[in-house]
Design a protein around this motif. Structure first.
Motif, PDB file in Angstrom:
ATOM      1  N   ASP A 258       0.808  -1.219   0.000  1.00  0.00           N
ATOM      2  CA  ASP A 258       0.000   0.000   0.000  1.00  0.00           C
ATOM      3  C   ASP A 258       0.840   1.268   0.000  1.00  0.00           C
ATOM      4  N   LEU A 259       1.907   1.227   0.816  1.00  0.00           N
ATOM      5  CA  LEU A 259       2.748   2.422   0.934  1.00  0.00           C
ATOM      6  C   LEU A 259       3.425   2.726  -0.404  1.00  0.00           C
TER       7      LEU A 259
ATOM      8  N   SER B 175       2.382   1.920  -3.361  1.00  0.00           N
ATOM      9  CA  SER B 175       1.473   2.429  -4.381  1.00  0.00           C
ATOM     10  C   SER B 175       1.032   3.864  -4.060  1.00  0.00           C
ATOM     11  N   LEU B 176       0.987   4.204  -2.770  1.00  0.00           N
ATOM     12  CA  LEU B 176       0.680   5.591  -2.404  1.00  0.00           C
ATOM     13  C   LEU B 176       1.803   6.520  -2.898  1.00  0.00           C
ATOM     14  N   HIS B 177       3.055   6.051  -2.712  1.00  0.00           N
ATOM     15  CA  HIS B 177       4.201   6.829  -3.209  1.00  0.00           C
ATOM     16  C   HIS B 177       4.124   7.024  -4.714  1.00  0.00           C
TER      17      HIS B 177
ATOM     18  N   ALA C 172       1.538   9.580  -5.433  1.00  0.00           N
ATOM     19  CA  ALA C 172       2.019  10.901  -5.025  1.00  0.00           C
ATOM     20  C   ALA C 172       2.994  11.437  -6.065  1.00  0.00           C
TER      21      ALA C 172
ATOM     22  N   ILE D 221       4.419  12.632   2.534  1.00  0.00           N
ATOM     23  CA  ILE D 221       3.292  12.853   1.625  1.00  0.00           C
ATOM     24  C   ILE D 221       2.307  13.842   2.234  1.00  0.00           C
TER      25      ILE D 221
ATOM     26  N   TYR E 211      -1.591  15.874   1.553  1.00  0.00           N
ATOM     27  CA  TYR E 211      -2.823  15.802   0.765  1.00  0.00           C
ATOM     28  C   TYR E 211      -3.234  17.210   0.357  1.00  0.00           C
TER      29      TYR E 211
ATOM     30  N   PRO F 113      -2.899  13.061  -2.976  1.00  0.00           N
ATOM     31  CA  PRO F 113      -1.618  12.957  -2.277  1.00  0.00           C
ATOM     32  C   PRO F 113      -0.456  13.364  -3.173  1.00  0.00           C
TER      33      PRO F 113
END
Ligand code: BLA
Length: 852
Positions: free
Chosen positions: A3-4, A6-8, A11, A453, A455, A460
């Motif tokens: 998850d982390l 894919s968040l990166h 972002a 990160i 928002y 993000p």
């Protein structure tokens, strides 16, 4: 991906979506006015306009005609410049104007719907052109070794600007960057050798940097100035090309974290790609003058050109080395055996070439032959199966096999990375090379993994790092990266092995290779000297620094295009239509009726291309400035056809502004009228007919290759050029033998300065001997001769002997690679000068030869 991660990813991709080209605001050091396409009505204006125009509020200006706020002279000049196609792709500098009692720098560019005018206060009194020209020349003359140039350049640039830090920043293939040269004030942290992740400069910022060449941030703390629109519903004004474009707030935060207040960034583009940047940092507000920025842009061009050339040389070197190793490998094998066996026997040498510890030939998924240290057969098969898709089109390189995480592979033994090469198109046959692990350290400017990160409106996105302290990363489990030399070598191996199956091709290949190499050497030898002389001669006819830098830059770009055509394609014959299309591109849009190209499929010899492109460039820029391409009603017809065994080329302009023949002979005109005749034994004429400029060239058949059999076309009348030799002789006459016209012109200039009255130049032996004989018969023998030792197809020894016979002293001029030449015994002790030649050296030699 977790998850982390894919968040990166999200972002990061949001960072590259920030629309930095339409920030709706500019920096306060300048002001902006935009108008409609016809330059009639003001559609946008920056809030601070009254500081430049003593005008009332911005609202009073919106909707007004341009003439209401700018002088007639300036509007007139703007209209002229807006006719140039280049204003669509770059901001053109008009120079400084008196606007409301102050001196203001004006530049302009066009978007698809608007003309954007930028005003900037002139910082200093205009620097003297000659001094600046000397600076650029000094830089040009030092272009020799790229890493030395970089170190010297950053030092020089810091000395001249007083900036706290000047860096050269180079991009790696993955977009990360490294500081490769640095000059800084002693109280600043060194950044040299540090790397920065790709995310520090998002893709859209890189694209803009390349487009504009120069990016300026005068002061991160100065407030943004809004750009107001006549019609508030209109989309934001495109400020891509504006020098004053307000920087992204994220980048401002980044610079604040770094402790930097002002930056200037200069893009370095090599072969069309962004190679790196020169980055200037200052801890206080700072703005470099427009003159200095022009010079920086020029320097970046020159650096690019030189770098392109070094890369081409390197590539040839690689190819030469690989080709000769492969030749030895192959020629030591019997050609009757199965060629796969030949490859098998060559594996140890191939591993040496690629710095690999082992290799395998894999056919239909199993190992046919192997050498050195490789993983287990099952692992090799799994690797090949995994890579098969990408291998269909390319070479696959892997630095970490473990990262592939192939479920069926338990381990890779001593191997860490691999290079895979597909050998044939019709059966699954591969060569796989392996390398072992090499642990290394990478120094980063701040921990690249520390990703924070935030928002915001776009979801993000990454926040710039707060610390830039050097951070050491240990890289383990990977092999030494496969670099572009390795990939080029692998490609060469494949090409050579293909040919092996057709043994008769071998000899041909070797010969072709040799030809290529000697052709490249010949071309590379003169290019620096060419740049020098173009720079000098452009300088002589330029009216101002802006003029000088712009025309020099454009000539160099044309030369770079020509060079691109040449490098690597020495045996190709670039099509004339393609060369024309590149130079005339801005006028070839479907809706543009101006240009007509008529002629058969014909290619030019590679060695003729640079001269042709330079000549073409002069014709096009002249037409764009004063001729038929400067107005929409103008017409240009370019025709080429067979004539008298060669190619006739006609350039005819019509319907443009009335032509007035120029008073002064410029460098461009010399180039058009003389170079084809001088260097290639062709003919040229240029006439300034009232209706439009007309140029005709005849190009000998040896430089032309017809793609299809041709019908001979009717022969139009072609005026022939008349050569005149001045009869006056006061101080004396001198014979210059030099096959390159620009260099001959340069020499003429030097000799004029020394006081020679008559200077005759000859490009080859026949012409030189004829001139010597003529002068003898007229009983006005030459006083002295200067002979380039190596001419295009011959040496100048025969001329030397003729001069000796007539007791005329002379000096040889040698190129960069003339050492291998066998010089006849009687000429061995003659004085020599090394190219490039300068006045002082010439004068010294002449003092020993004749009484000056
Ligand atoms: C722009 N970032 C830039 C530029 C440089 C760097 C050179 C070009 C603009 C300029 O400053 O002239 C990065 N500058 C560096 C680096 C060094 C240096 C690496 O001096 C090393 C010594 N930046 C981030 C993150 C984002 C980001 C996480 O760190 C995005 C989320 C964005 N950088 C960013 C943007 C620009 C930029 C948007 C464009 C600024 C503009 O022109 O508007």
């Amino acid at each position: 991906m977790n998850d982390l991660a894919s968040l990166h990813q999200l972002a990061l991709s949001n960072c590259s979506k920030e629309p930095i080209h339409i920030p709706g605001a500019i920096q306060s050091f300048g002001a902006v006015i935009a108008a409609d396409d016809a330059l009639e009505c003001i559609t946008h204006v920056s809030e601070n306009i009254r500081l430049f125009l003593h005008a009332p509020a911005p609202d009073d200006i919106l909707g007004q005609p341009l003439e209401a706020v700018l002088t007639g002279e300036l509007v007139h000049d703007l209209r002229n410049v807006c006719g140039l196609p280049s204003v669509l792709s770059q901001c053109e500098r008009l120079g400084s104007y008196d606007v409301c009692g102050q001196s203001v720098e004006v530049s302009v560019y066009r978007t698809s719907t608007r003309v954007v005018i930028e005003l900037e206060r002139c910082l200093a009194a205009r620097s003297r052109t000659s001094a600046s020209v000397i600076q650029v020349k000094a830089m040009i003359e030092q272009l020799d070794n790229p890493s030395e140039i970089l170190s010297m350049a950053v030092q020089e640039l810091r000395n001249r600007t007083g900036c706290d830090r000047v860096m050269a920043y180079r991009f790696a293939a993955d977009g990360a960057g490294e500081v490769v040269a640095e000059a800084r004030s002693n109280d600043m942290e060194p950044f040299l050798g540090l790397r920065y992740p790709a995310s520090d400069i998002p893709d859209q910022a890189k694209a803009l940097a390349q487009k504009t060449t120069i990016r300026v941030i005068e002061d991160v703390s100065s407030p943004a100035v809004l750009v107001l629109a006549l019609d508030p519903a209109e989309p934001q004004l495109d400020l891509s090309l504006a020098l004053t474009r307000r920087p992204s707030p994220i980048h401002i935060e980044y610079l604040n974290n770094m402790g930097v207040a002002a930056t200037t960034t200069v893009a370095i583009t090599v072969s069309g790609k962004l190679w790196g940047l020169f980055a200037f940092h200052h801890r206080q507000s700072k703005l470099l003058s427009a003159d200095f920025r022009s010079m920086l842009a020029l320097f970046s061009q020159l650096f690019s050109l030189r770098f392109q050339q070094v890369l081409a040389e390197e590539q040839f070197h690689d190819r030469k080395r690989t080709a000769s190793s492969l030749y030895h490998i192959v020629s030591s094998q019997s050609l009757d055996t199965d060629w796969k066996l030949t490859v098998a026997a060559a594996l140890p040498q191939l591993c040496q070439l690629l710095l690999a510890q082992g290799a395998a030939i894999v056919q239909n998924g199993s190992i046919l032959e192997a050498y050195g240290s490789i993983p287990t057969p099952a692992s090799v098969s799994a690797l090949v199966a995994h890579s098969q898709g990408p291998l269909e089109t390319d070479i696959v390189t892997l630095e970490s096999l473990a990262e592939l995480a192939l479920p069926e592979v338990a381990g890779w033994g001593e191997c860490a990375g691999a290079l895979l090469l597909s050998l044939t198109a019709d059966e699954p046959l591969y060569l796989v090379f392996f390398r072992g692990e090499v642990a290394r350290e990478i120094l980063w400017g701040g921990n690249p993994e520390k990703k924070e990160i935030q928002y915001g409106a776009f979801g993000p996105r990454l926040v710039p790092r707060a610390s830039f302290e050097a951070y050491k990363e240990m890289v383990e489990g990977r092999c030494t990266p496969w670099n572009r030399h390795n990939v080029a070598t692998a490609l060469e191996i494949r090409t050579e092995l293909f040919r092996l199956s057709e043994s008769r091709m071998q000899l041909f290949q070797q010969r072709q290779q040799n030809l290529l190499i000697s052709e490249l050497n010949h071309r590379v030898r003169n290019i620096l000297a060419l740049i020098r002389s173009i720079a000098r001669q452009t300088g002589e006819s330029a009216d101002s620094l802006t003029d000088y830098t712009q025309s020099l830059e454009r000539r160099i770009v044309a030369l770079a295009t020509a060079h691109d055509f040449g490098s690597g394609h020495a045996l190709e014959w670039p099509a004339i239509r393609r060369l024309l299309t590149i130079e005339l591109q801005p006028y070839l849009a479907e809706a543009d009726p101006r240009v007509t190209l008529i002629g058969p499929d014909v290619g030019f010899k590679a060695s003729f291309v640079p001269t042709f492109v330079l000549v073409l460039h002069e014709l096009v820029s002249n037409a764009a400035k004063y001729g038929s391409l400067s107005v929409m009603s103008g017409r240009l017809t370019v025709r080429w056809f067979v004539q008298a065994g060669g190619l006739s080329f006609q350039w005819k302009e019509s319907n443009g502004p009335t032509v007035v023949a120029p008073q002064r002979r410029g460098f461009g005109r010399d180039l058009i009228e003389r170079s084809i005749a001088y260097e290639f034994e062709g003919e040229s004429t240029l006439s300034f007919d009232a209706d439009g400029v007309c140029a005709t060239f005849w190009i000998p058949s040896s430089l032309v290759r017809w793609k299809k059999p041709l019908l001979v076309e009717p022969v139009p009348d072609m005026p022939r050029s008349v050569e005149t030799v001045p009869a006056k002789q006061v101080l004396g006459s001198v014979l210059v033998v030099e096959d390159n016209m620009l260099l001959a012109m340069e020499m003429e200039r030097c000799l004029q300065q020394l006081g020679f009255e008559q200077i005759d130049a000859a490009p080859n032996v026949a012409r030189a001997i004829a001139l010597i004989e003529k002068m003898q018969t007229q009983q006005t023998p030459y006083r002295v001769g200067i002979l380039d030792i190596e001419l295009k197809k011959e040496t100048s020894f025969e001329i030397a002997i003729a001069l000796q016979t007539h007791k005329i002293p002379f000096v040889f001029v040698t190129g960069y690679d003339s050492k291998h030449l066998e010089v006849p015994a009687s000429l061995k002790d003659m004085p020599r000068l090394q190219k490039p030649i300068d006045l002082v050296a010439l004068e010294k030699v002449f003092q020993t030869l004749i009484d000056l």
